[in-house]
Design a protein around this motif. Sequence first.
Motif, PDB file in Angstrom:
ATOM      1  N   GLN A  37      -8.447 -21.148  -4.647  1.00  0.00           N
ATOM      2  CA  GLN A  37      -8.898 -20.243  -3.588  1.00  0.00           C
ATOM      3  C   GLN A  37      -8.787 -20.937  -2.243  1.00  0.00           C
ATOM      4  N   GLN A  41      -8.992 -16.296   1.553  1.00  0.00           N
ATOM      5  CA  GLN A  41      -8.217 -15.537   0.572  1.00  0.00           C
ATOM      6  C   GLN A  41      -9.008 -15.393  -0.724  1.00  0.00           C
ATOM      7  N   GLY A  42      -8.529 -14.491  -1.596  1.00  0.00           N
ATOM      8  CA  GLY A  42      -9.127 -14.379  -2.909  1.00  0.00           C
ATOM      9  C   GLY A  42      -8.579 -15.440  -3.845  1.00  0.00           C
ATOM     10  N   PRO A  43      -9.253 -15.675  -4.963  1.00  0.00           N
ATOM     11  CA  PRO A  43      -8.748 -16.641  -5.943  1.00  0.00           C
ATOM     12  C   PRO A  43      -7.370 -16.237  -6.461  1.00  0.00           C
TER      13      PRO A  43
END
Lengths: 114, 113
Positions: A37, A41-43
């Motif tokens: 991550q 941002q998202g994982p």
Amino acid sequence: EAGVAQSPRYKIIEKRQSVAFWCNPISGHATLYWYQQILGQGPKLLIQFQNNGVVDDSQLPKDRFSAERLKGVDSTLKIQPAKLEDSAVYLCASSLWGGKEEQYFGPGTRLTVT
Amino acid sequence: DQQVKQNSPSLSVQEGRISILNCDYTNSMFDYFLWYKKYPAEGPTFLISISSIKDKNEDGRFTVFLNKSAKHLSLHIVPSQPGDSAVYFCAAQTSGSARQLTFGSGTQLTVLP
């Protein structure tokens, strides 16, 4: 029930050095995931294991990243050599069987590469 | 190419009011959708999910709505509480054997007392 354990929680290294992260999933969970991550941002999934076999490693930068789950329980993720852009939180997650179910996440390891 | 999009990076809501978090997706192969909540220095925590065969799922104060034709889902929190302040991630899972999870970029929800 104990959750997903990860260590270390924080790591600072210089570029071109190597680093390893450890994960112990929830007992009885067959599927283990490593995510990266980046801030804001998202994982993003790096690799997925089903027991001790790799199910998906299509987004793992294999020239520098490696992961193993030898006995189908805990897992290590290694980066060698590290680059500045590897600075991120590395999250480990596990799930019972890898189907339509939720994944349980550990607290993550925050890596800073200088 | 972002397959799961959360276009609002942040949302502020008054305590007691409704919070609505939105998510859009592009991949027609997604058949299972999840919402996760994340507090600072912790891993994401599962909140609620919905299968593509449904259009609504409810769990206490949390309801997820799925509009497959619009490729849109939303999370409603009613009533919102200050403890709900966190980053909310929408995630989608593809059908097939690997069932990879793809996350959106998250929405920071702040519930004001």
